[in-house]
Scaffold this active site. Structure first.
Site, short mmCIF file in Angstrom:
data_model
loop_
_atom_site.label_atom_id
_atom_site.label_comp_id
_atom_site.label_asym_id
_atom_site.label_seq_id
_atom_site.Cartn_x
_atom_site.Cartn_y
_atom_site.Cartn_z
N SER A 32 42.29 17.32 -36.15
CA SER A 32 41.51 16.09 -36.28
C SER A 32 41.85 15.13 -35.14
O SER A 32 42.73 15.41 -34.34
CB SER A 32 41.81 15.42 -37.61
N LYS A 33 41.17 14.03 -35.10
CA LYS A 33 41.35 13.05 -34.00
C LYS A 33 42.82 12.71 -33.80
O LYS A 33 43.26 12.44 -32.70
CB LYS A 33 40.59 11.74 -34.26
N ARG A 34 43.53 12.76 -34.91
CA ARG A 34 44.95 12.46 -34.86
C ARG A 34 45.68 13.34 -33.83
O ARG A 34 46.70 12.96 -33.27
CB ARG A 34 45.53 12.72 -36.25
#
Length: 472
Positions: free
Chosen positions: A244-246
């Site tokens: 994910s963007k994380r």
RNA sequence: GCCGCUAUCGUCUAGGGGCCUAGGACACAGCCCUCUCAAGGCUGGAACACGGGUUCGAAUCCCGUUAGCGGUACCA
């Protein structure tokens, strides 16, 4: 066997995620391998989150990767009438029923179920309404959704990647297929479309495994043969969690910006969760297609390793001829505001084997074109300190020696002879002559061989930079 | 909680009963090449989650445990 027809069906609610791109790639590979048809269907039934901009990003991403579709893009939103008609047909046949439960009632049931620790499953109460009760509600004009009557018994299929997967009908509930506003729920829309588009193989993410029994129930209700399902595993971040963007860059466009070549990206993605068997790493398109099979797809999720992607990109960078890199490099340079009328091909050749990304290439070219002024990197500074006065002294000697070479004689071979002669004459190590020049020309201690660097930078510019570095 | 999926070096993977003292690639360390760096070559450390079976023989087959992941919406 009927001609293969596969589809990639993203919803335009975000950017093109690398996982989605890989799913698209596998579909494409399978279609090309089997001589089948690959179609693109944009699933935009979630009006809240779908945007045209996202659709465009998906289209651009696929084009960049060279994943071409034979039909589409088709927009699911345009098929609402068919979805509704399909649901109503099931209703008329008694395979589905009207549900008058309100959202609030459903939420309350769900909350109650959670409290007792059990799983919420719709109890099918509206499916047991007497004709009188039903008529009463209809007359009152109550809104209703349509639910499929989930049959009991086993629902199983032979997944092309996982083997046999089995669910029990009684573990599933009578799920909604048509909202009270007449729009379809995902599972209905997908099945209705896949039937209409004569899809033979559904290749999609693992996260859809639990949707599959519901969809099979729908195929059965429609009395249509179900397609072959192939569920490909997820892509994880380096901490083992879903990417994910994380984790930083997750969109295909991010890697494009980072200077990854589409061929490298595609090659890397293909090998994430699929293996042709054996030791192959770099796979040209033709071989990738030739070797592709659903059986070669891995069952377990794969961690996205950016370092290996960059390595692979470096491999492509080294192997590709300079003119294949020209366009993207020019784009990058102009983005940085670097203007030149020089032929970039020799510059690209000089730096590409030492680069991992196009951004590296552009950065190194810029240094050769414009220098870095008097700025040196840490290693350059360290070298200058280590050499002490010899740094400037050697540069001045080199300047004198190299000045004797006219523009005509400024060739790698002559330059090498000249510098080696100088080192010999002065009884110095070659490196003590070469490295200062490298620092003078690039500000750092890393580059192609110095004699080549000198020709790449050019006679006048090289001599000027050497003099400048010697003086400081 | 319930349902389902998965489990080989840090990572991507080969492996589908004996060819495995488990192979390759990335990363890491060392050496060679060398004016530096890359590329290339060589070398090294590094894995079959655990416990039961089945079998003459299991990384490979079966069962269980554990762990991770996915789903559990009038989202897709």
């Amino acid at each position: 066997m009927a001609t293969v027809r596969v589809r990639f069906a993203p919803s335009p609610t975000g950017y093109l995620h690398v996982g989605g791109a890989r799913t698209a790639l596998f579909n494409w590979l399978f279609a090309r391998r089997t001589g089948g048809t690959f179609l693109l269907r944009i699933e935009d039934t979630d009006k809240e989150r779908s945007t045209e901009a996202h659709t465009q990003v998906i289209l651009d991403g696929l084009e960049w990767l060279g994943i071409t579709y034979d039909e589409g893009p088709l927009f699911q939103g345009g098929f609402g009438a068919r979805h509704k008609a399909d649901a109503e047909r099931l209703l008329a046949e008694g395979q589905a029923y009207r549900c008058f439960c309100t959202r609030e009632e459903l939420d309350a049931q769900r909350a109650a179920a959670e409290k007792t620790g059990g799983a919420f499953r719709y109890d099918g109460r509206c499916g047991r309404l007497s004709p009188k009760e039903l008529q009463d509600r209809m007359e009152r004009g109550l809104p209703f959704s349509i639910r499929l009557r989930m049959p009991d018994g086993e629902i199983a299929w032979d997944d092309a990647v996982h083997g046999r997967i089995s669910f029990q009908g009684h573990d599933l509930d009578d799920f909604i297929i048509l909202r009270s506003d007449g729009t379809p729920i995902y599972n209905l829309a997908v099945v209705s479309d896949d039937i209409e588009m004569r899809i033979t193989h559904v290749i999609r993410g693992d996260d859809h495994i639990s949707n599959t029994p519901k969809q099979i129930a729908l195929y059965r209700a429609f009395r249509k043969p179900e397609p072959i399902f192939a569920h490909v595993p997820m892509i994880l971040g380096n901490d083992g969690k879903k990417l994910s963007k994380r984790h930083g860059a997750t969109a295909v466009g991010d890697y494009q910006k980072l200077g990854i070549l589409p061929l490298a990206m595609r090659n890397f993605l293909a090998l994430l969760g699929w293996s042709p068997g054996g030791d192959r790493e770099i796979l040209p398109e033709a071989e990738m297609i030739q070797l592709f099979s659903l059986e070669g797809i891995q069952k377990k999720p794969a961690v996205f390793d950016v370092t290996k992607l960059e390595w692979m990109n470096g491999q492509y960078l080294s192997a590709l001829p300079a003119d294949a890199l020209l366009a993207p490099v020019q784009r990058l340079l102009s983005q940085k505001g670097t203007k030149t009328d020089r032929d970039l091909l020799p510059l690209i050749d000089a730096v590409k084997t030492r680069s991992r990304t196009l951004t590296d290439v552009a950065g190194q070219i810029e240094i050769r074109l414009n220098g870095r002024g008097s700025v040196m990197d840490a290693k350059g500074v360290a070298l200058k300190q280590k050499l002490g006065p010899a740094f400037s002294h050697n540069l001045r000697q080199a300047h004198t020696a190299l000045s004797t070479l006219g523009p005509e004689d400024w060739t790698p071979a002559n330059l090498e002879v000249e510098l080696k002669t100088l080192a010999e004459k002065e009884g110095k190590k070659l490196g003590d002559i070469m490295q200062p020049i490298r620092v003078a020309l690039t500000g750092g201690t890393v580059s192609e061989p110095v004699n080549e660097l000198l020709t790449v930078v050019g006679r006048e510019e090289s001599l000027a930079r050497i003099l400048a570095a010697a003086g400081t």
